[in-house]
Design an enzyme around this catalytic site. Structure first.
Site, short mmCIF file in Angstrom:
data_model
loop_
_atom_site.label_atom_id
_atom_site.label_comp_id
_atom_site.label_asym_id
_atom_site.label_seq_id
_atom_site.Cartn_x
_atom_site.Cartn_y
_atom_site.Cartn_z
N GLU A 213 -5.55 2.52 6.37
CA GLU A 213 -5.15 2.67 4.90
C GLU A 213 -5.71 3.68 4.28
O GLU A 213 -4.94 3.96 3.07
CB GLU A 213 -5.85 1.41 4.25
N SER B 94 -11.56 -0.80 2.57
CA SER B 94 -10.85 -1.33 3.89
C SER B 94 -10.20 -0.02 4.63
O SER B 94 -9.51 0.61 4.13
CB SER B 94 -9.72 -2.09 3.59
N ARG C 158 0.80 -1.26 -0.10
CA ARG C 158 -0.09 -0.10 -0.09
C ARG C 158 0.75 1.17 -0.15
O ARG C 158 0.55 2.30 0.63
CB ARG C 158 -0.91 0.02 1.30
#
Length: 303
Positions: free
Chosen positions: A296, A226, A176
């Site tokens: 995230e 998410s 990420r």
């Protein structure tokens, strides 16, 4: 700097209207966010370059967004100029097993275009909301696939409007994250390298991923996907559920009752609600399991 002064500075930079005091809740999948002083939506690299040069010359801060799908904008909004690239830079060029996408092309469209050309490798992206430029920026992934597996190069623009090409190696893909996040560079196009495969098999895989997503994720309510990164050796949603937080709410923000890895907007959530919920989850999961969850989702805007 607001209103007419901003309008005067950026007048003529783009054919599309310049939006003043534009609510960011209209431009994020969370449906949350205060106003941007001004929003511009350039249709090509030339207009983007014009906007960046004018902003630099007048010391006006610039914030770039794609489709706003992995984004939480604070309640006071964003000062300066917001440039929205989602669905704007949308050219697609297919050359053998390579496809170059404008950064505003949605991941859903990108994966379908690959399938149409019997090219495999983008199936994982079919259900990920957002634009391909944003997906590269954060190395988005799902179902054991990620952008790092397919990206060959990206075309980027700096704050002065200068364009260069970055290779996959220069992007330094991680979980990420990429080198883009610290660079200030703007992705204008993405070139992926894929593999020839049977179209029927590609479509079957995409259908499978889509069905799994529909069955497991809370798509019926606004969210930013998410909420937390996967901690090494664990799953964030499992830790949150084991801590007894499924369905836990702060104001209009709630841990999804369908999937504990998602925070949803039940109708009137503010950014403050979401941030308060994140803090509560972090504190309680840390106390229960000794694991500090990291968001995230990108949080931007005036505090």
């Amino acid at each position: 700097m607001k209103g007419l002064k901003l309008q005067d500075i950026f007048s003529g930079c783009t054919d599309r209207p310049l939006l003043l005091e534009e609510p960011m809740s209209r431009h994020t999948s969370f449906r949350i966010g205060g106003p941007a002083d001004m929003m511009a939506m350039p249709k090509n690299e030339a207009e983007l370059s014009n906007l960046l040069q004018k902003a630099a010359a007048n010391n006006i801060p610039v914030t770039l967004i794609g489709n706003g799908s992995n984004l939480l904008v604070r309640d006071k909004g964003i000062r300066g100029l917001v440039i929205k690239l989602g669905n704007m830079l949308n050219e697609i060029l297919v050359e053998g097993n390579k496809i170059t996408f404008g950064s505003g092309v949605s991941l859903a469209l990108a994966s379908r275009k690959a399938a149409e050309n019997s090219l495999s490798g983008m199936e994982f992206a079919v259900g990920i909301p957002g634009s391909i430029g944003g997906a590269v920026y954060m190395n988005a992934g799902a179902y054991d696939g990620e952008m790092a597996n397919v990206v060959a190069a990206v075309r980027v623009m700096d704050a002065t409007g200068k364009v260069t090409i970055m290779s996959a190696e220069e992007l330094r893909f991680g979980y990420r994250k990429t080198a883009l996040q610290e660079s200030g560079l703007i992705v204008t196009s993405v070139t992926v390298v894929l593999q020839k495969a049977e179209q029927q098999k590609i479509m079957a895989k995409m259908d499978d991923f889509s069905q799994r997503r529909i069955s497991k994720q809370p798509l019926e309510l606004p969210s930013a996907g998410s909420m937390f990164k996967r901690p090494p050796g664990y799953f964030a949603g499992t830790l949150i559920e084991q801590t007894g937080l499924k369905g836990y709410s702060v104001g209009g923000a709630q841990i999804s009752e369908k999937h504990a890895g998602f925070v949803v907007n039940t109708g009137n959530a503010t950014a403050a609600d979401v941030l308060g919920l994140i803090k509560d989850v972090q504190d309680r999961v840390l106390a229960a399991h000794g694991v500090l969850l990291q968001p995230e989702v990108l949080v931007i805007g005036e505090e």
